[in-house]
Design a protein around this motif. Structure first.
Motif, PDB file in Angstrom:
ATOM      1  N   GLN A 133       9.640   4.507 -12.988  1.00  0.00           N
ATOM      2  CA  GLN A 133       9.248   3.855 -11.745  1.00  0.00           C
ATOM      3  C   GLN A 133       7.745   3.567 -11.712  1.00  0.00           C
ATOM      4  O   GLN A 133       7.318   2.474 -11.327  1.00  0.00           O
ATOM      5  N   LEU A 134       6.943   4.531 -12.107  1.00  0.00           N
ATOM      6  CA  LEU A 134       5.501   4.303 -12.107  1.00  0.00           C
ATOM      7  C   LEU A 134       5.113   3.269 -13.158  1.00  0.00           C
ATOM      8  O   LEU A 134       4.213   2.449 -12.935  1.00  0.00           O
ATOM      9  N   ALA A 135       5.800   3.282 -14.287  1.00  0.00           N
ATOM     10  CA  ALA A 135       5.543   2.261 -15.309  1.00  0.00           C
ATOM     11  C   ALA A 135       5.883   0.876 -14.762  1.00  0.00           C
ATOM     12  O   ALA A 135       5.183  -0.111 -15.032  1.00  0.00           O
ATOM     13  N   HIS A 136       6.945   0.806 -13.985  1.00  0.00           N
ATOM     14  CA  HIS A 136       7.337  -0.471 -13.374  1.00  0.00           C
ATOM     15  C   HIS A 136       6.267  -0.950 -12.393  1.00  0.00           C
ATOM     16  O   HIS A 136       5.950  -2.145 -12.353  1.00  0.00           O
ATOM     17  N   LEU A 137       5.699  -0.030 -11.616  1.00  0.00           N
ATOM     18  CA  LEU A 137       4.615  -0.413 -10.711  1.00  0.00           C
ATOM     19  C   LEU A 137       3.445  -1.011 -11.490  1.00  0.00           C
ATOM     20  O   LEU A 137       2.806  -1.969 -11.032  1.00  0.00           O
ATOM     21  N   LEU A 138       3.161  -0.458 -12.650  1.00  0.00           N
ATOM     22  CA  LEU A 138       2.054  -0.972 -13.452  1.00  0.00           C
ATOM     23  C   LEU A 138       2.321  -2.389 -13.960  1.00  0.00           C
ATOM     24  O   LEU A 138       1.385  -3.169 -14.163  1.00  0.00           O
ATOM     25  N   VAL A 145       0.868  -1.174   0.000  1.00  0.00           N
ATOM     26  CA  VAL A 145       0.000   0.000   0.000  1.00  0.00           C
ATOM     27  C   VAL A 145       0.909   1.229   0.000  1.00  0.00           C
ATOM     28  O   VAL A 145       1.772   1.379   0.872  1.00  0.00           O
ATOM     29  N   LEU A 146       0.739   2.080  -0.996  1.00  0.00           N
ATOM     30  CA  LEU A 146       1.526   3.303  -1.123  1.00  0.00           C
ATOM     31  C   LEU A 146       0.651   4.521  -0.878  1.00  0.00           C
ATOM     32  O   LEU A 146      -0.459   4.603  -1.425  1.00  0.00           O
ATOM     33  N   SER A 147       1.148   5.470  -0.108  1.00  0.00           N
ATOM     34  CA  SER A 147       0.472   6.755  -0.031  1.00  0.00           C
ATOM     35  C   SER A 147       0.520   7.416  -1.401  1.00  0.00           C
ATOM     36  O   SER A 147       1.512   7.290  -2.140  1.00  0.00           O
ATOM     37  N   GLU A 148      -0.536   8.110  -1.768  1.00  0.00           N
ATOM     38  CA  GLU A 148      -0.534   8.811  -3.054  1.00  0.00           C
ATOM     39  C   GLU A 148       0.628   9.788  -3.141  1.00  0.00           C
ATOM     40  O   GLU A 148       1.128  10.094  -4.237  1.00  0.00           O
ATOM     41  N   ALA A 149       1.101  10.271  -1.999  1.00  0.00           N
ATOM     42  CA  ALA A 149       2.234  11.198  -1.988  1.00  0.00           C
ATOM     43  C   ALA A 149       3.464  10.588  -2.647  1.00  0.00           C
ATOM     44  O   ALA A 149       4.274  11.303  -3.245  1.00  0.00           O
ATOM     45  N   ARG A 203       0.986  -5.727 -12.268  1.00  0.00           N
ATOM     46  CA  ARG A 203      -0.302  -6.358 -12.564  1.00  0.00           C
ATOM     47  C   ARG A 203      -0.125  -7.705 -13.241  1.00  0.00           C
ATOM     48  O   ARG A 203      -1.049  -8.534 -13.243  1.00  0.00           O
ATOM     49  N   ASN A 204       1.062  -7.929 -13.814  1.00  0.00           N
ATOM     50  CA  ASN A 204       1.333  -9.188 -14.504  1.00  0.00           C
ATOM     51  C   ASN A 204       1.828 -10.271 -13.545  1.00  0.00           C
ATOM     52  O   ASN A 204       2.065 -11.408 -13.974  1.00  0.00           O
ATOM     53  N   ARG A 205       2.001  -9.908 -12.282  1.00  0.00           N
ATOM     54  CA  ARG A 205       2.468 -10.874 -11.289  1.00  0.00           C
ATOM     55  C   ARG A 205       1.329 -11.156 -10.309  1.00  0.00           C
ATOM     56  O   ARG A 205       1.003 -10.299  -9.478  1.00  0.00           O
ATOM     57  N   PRO A 206       0.749 -12.316 -10.365  1.00  0.00           N
ATOM     58  CA  PRO A 206      -0.417 -12.590  -9.523  1.00  0.00           C
ATOM     59  C   PRO A 206      -0.122 -12.569  -8.036  1.00  0.00           C
ATOM     60  O   PRO A 206      -1.046 -12.420  -7.222  1.00  0.00           O
ATOM     61  N   TRP A 207       1.142 -12.695  -7.638  1.00  0.00           N
ATOM     62  CA  TRP A 207       1.496 -12.717  -6.216  1.00  0.00           C
ATOM     63  C   TRP A 207       1.936 -11.341  -5.705  1.00  0.00           C
ATOM     64  O   TRP A 207       2.375 -11.216  -4.576  1.00  0.00           O
ATOM     65  N   VAL A 208       1.832 -10.299  -6.536  1.00  0.00           N
ATOM     66  CA  VAL A 208       2.159  -8.933  -6.109  1.00  0.00           C
ATOM     67  C   VAL A 208       0.939  -8.042  -6.328  1.00  0.00           C
ATOM     68  O   VAL A 208       0.408  -7.986  -7.443  1.00  0.00           O
ATOM     69  N   LYS A 209       0.502  -7.368  -5.291  1.00  0.00           N
ATOM     70  CA  LYS A 209      -0.637  -6.457  -5.373  1.00  0.00           C
ATOM     71  C   LYS A 209      -0.204  -5.080  -4.877  1.00  0.00           C
ATOM     72  O   LYS A 209       0.451  -4.958  -3.848  1.00  0.00           O
ATOM     73  N   VAL A 210      -0.583  -4.056  -5.626  1.00  0.00           N
ATOM     74  CA  VAL A 210      -0.250  -2.675  -5.261  1.00  0.00           C
ATOM     75  C   VAL A 210      -1.540  -1.878  -5.139  1.00  0.00           C
ATOM     76  O   VAL A 210      -2.354  -1.855  -6.064  1.00  0.00           O
ATOM     77  N   GLN A 211      -1.716  -1.240  -3.986  1.00  0.00           N
ATOM     78  CA  GLN A 211      -2.838  -0.334  -3.769  1.00  0.00           C
ATOM     79  C   GLN A 211      -2.304   1.047  -3.428  1.00  0.00           C
ATOM     80  O   GLN A 211      -1.225   1.179  -2.831  1.00  0.00           O
ATOM     81  N   VAL A 212      -3.068   2.068  -3.791  1.00  0.00           N
ATOM     82  CA  VAL A 212      -2.699   3.446  -3.468  1.00  0.00           C
ATOM     83  C   VAL A 212      -3.708   3.992  -2.475  1.00  0.00           C
ATOM     84  O   VAL A 212      -4.926   3.878  -2.673  1.00  0.00           O
ATOM     85  N   ILE A 227      -2.178   5.460 -10.849  1.00  0.00           N
ATOM     86  CA  ILE A 227      -0.744   5.472 -11.151  1.00  0.00           C
ATOM     87  C   ILE A 227      -0.515   5.870 -12.609  1.00  0.00           C
ATOM     88  O   ILE A 227       0.348   6.702 -12.919  1.00  0.00           O
ATOM     89  N   ALA A 228      -1.302   5.296 -13.515  1.00  0.00           N
ATOM     90  CA  ALA A 228      -1.158   5.619 -14.941  1.00  0.00           C
ATOM     91  C   ALA A 228      -1.479   7.084 -15.206  1.00  0.00           C
ATOM     92  O   ALA A 228      -0.793   7.748 -16.001  1.00  0.00           O
ATOM     93  N   ARG A 229      -2.485   7.606 -14.529  1.00  0.00           N
ATOM     94  CA  ARG A 229      -2.876   9.005 -14.749  1.00  0.00           C
ATOM     95  C   ARG A 229      -1.789   9.955 -14.247  1.00  0.00           C
ATOM     96  O   ARG A 229      -1.421  10.916 -14.935  1.00  0.00           O
TER      97      ARG A 229
END
Length: 281
Positions: free
Chosen positions: A176-181, A157-161, A184-193, A261-263
Motif C-alpha cells: 500500500q505504501l509503495a502504491h502511494l509512492l 492529505v493523510l495523517s501520519e497515523a 508521484r508519476n501522476r501529475p493530477w494526484v498529490k499526496v501529503q502527510v 512514506i518511503a522511510r
C-alpha cells in the motif's frame, strides 16, 4: 434442471445476469462453452447469470468480444459495480465521478481512491466479510476515474497515523505504501502527510472531502460510523475549505511526504512482498 428466473428490472445486477443469459443462448452456447471462450468455468458463468457472483470489467470485456455485443456488458458493468456500494454512499460516488477537483483528508485510513486491492479487502472485511469480493471490486472500480481522459485534480492529505496503522499485515501495508509512492508519476494526484509533529490541527474532528465542479456548487462530505453526509451549504463549504487549506499548510510538502512514506515502508514493514492480489470474475 431448474433455471432461476430473473426480473431484469430488479437491479443492475439482475439486468446484467438476464442479458448475459439471453445473449449466450442467442449465440447457441452453453455455460461451459462460453466459459471456455472467456477463460473461466461454466459454473462461474452460471453464478453471474443468477447474480450469485458479481462480474468484473475484465470479464465483461471478454464476454463482449466473445458474443459480439458491441461493448454492452463493458458499459453495463459500471452500473453493476456501483450498485454494490452501500446505498448511502452511492450518491457521493456519483458526485465524485463528476468532480473536477477532489480534496480529502484522511485521519485513519488511506483514501479509497488510492487503496490497493489487499488493503481494501482488509478494510472492508473488518466487521463482515459477506460479499467481500463484490465490495472490493466496487471500491477498486471507483479508482477508474483517476485514469480517465480528464481525471480530476486529486489532493490527499493523510495523517501520519495512517502509515503506522497496520491494516492487513506487513506485506499488505508495504504494498500500500509503495502504491502511494507511485502517485508521484501522476501529475493530477498529490499526496501529503500531516506529521505527528504538527500537533493539534483542524482535521481532528475527523476525515472529510471537498468536491469542486466545473458548473455545480461545491460539496463537503463527511462520515460517521453509520453513514455519510453531503452538503452544499455555503457556510459548511467555506469552513471545510478553510480547514483543508490549514491542513495542507501544516502537512509536509509532497516531496517530503514521499520521503516519509518511503522511510516508514522500509523501517516498519521491511522487505516482505504483499500477498498476491487475487483475480475475480
Amino acid at each position: 434442471m431448474h433455471i432461476r428466473e430473473l426480473d431484469p428490472s430488479g437491479s443492475p445486477l439482475d439486468y446484467y445476469g438476464y442479458e448475459l443469459r439471453r445473449a449466450r443462448e442467442a449465440a447457441g452456447l452453453t455455460q461451459q462453452a462460453l466459459g471456455s471462450i472467456v477463460f473461466c468455468t461454466g459454473s462461474l458463468i452460471g453464478q453471474i447469470e443468477t447474480t450469485v457472483r458479481v462480474p468484473t470489467r475484465e470479464f465483461s470485456e471478454r464476454v463482449d468480444a466473445a458474443l459480439g455485443t458491441d461493448g454492452t456488458f463493458s458499459r453495463l458493468v459500471g452500473l453493476v459495480l456501483r450498485s454494490q456500494l452501500p446505498s448511502w454512499f452511492q450518491p457521493y460516488a456519483e458526485m465524485e465521478a463528476r468532480a473536477a477537483y477532489i480534496s480529502t483528508f484522511q485521519a485513519q485510513l488511506v483514501d479509497g481512491l488510492l487503496q490497493t486491492e489487499g488493503y481494501a479487502r482488509a478494510v472492508l472485511g473488518i466487521r463482515d466479510d459477506t460479499e467481500l469480493e463484490s465490495k472490493v471490486a466496487a471500491r477498486l472500480d471507483r479508482q477508474r476515474l483517476l485514469g480517465g481522459d480528464r481525471p480530476p485534480m486529486t489532493w490527499v492529505v493523510l495523517s501520519e497515523a495512517v502509515l503506522h496503522q497496520e491494516v492487513g499485515g506487513r506485506g499488505v501495508m508495504r504494498d500500500q505504501l509503495a502504491h502511494l509512492l507511485t502517485m508521484r508519476n501522476r501529475p493530477w494526484v498529490k499526496v501529503q502527510v500531516l506529521p505527528f509533529e504538527a500537533g493539534a490541527h483542524t482535521g481532528m474532528m475527523g476525515s472529510f472531502a471537498h468536491l469542486r465542479f466545473d458548473r455545480d456548487p461545491d460539496i463537503i462530505y463527511t462520515e460517521d460510523f453509520i453513514q455519510g453526509h453531503m452538503t452544499a451549504n455555503p457556510d459548511a463549504v467555506r469552513e471545510g475549505a478553510v480547514r483543508y487549506d490549514q491542513l495542507q499548510a501544516a502537512a509536509l510538502s509532497v516531496e517530503n511526504s514521499a520521503a516519509l512514506i518511503a522511510r516508514v515502508m522500509e523501517e516498519r514493514y521491511g522487505n516482505e512482498p504483499g500477498s498476491a492480489e487475487r483475480d475475480m470474475a
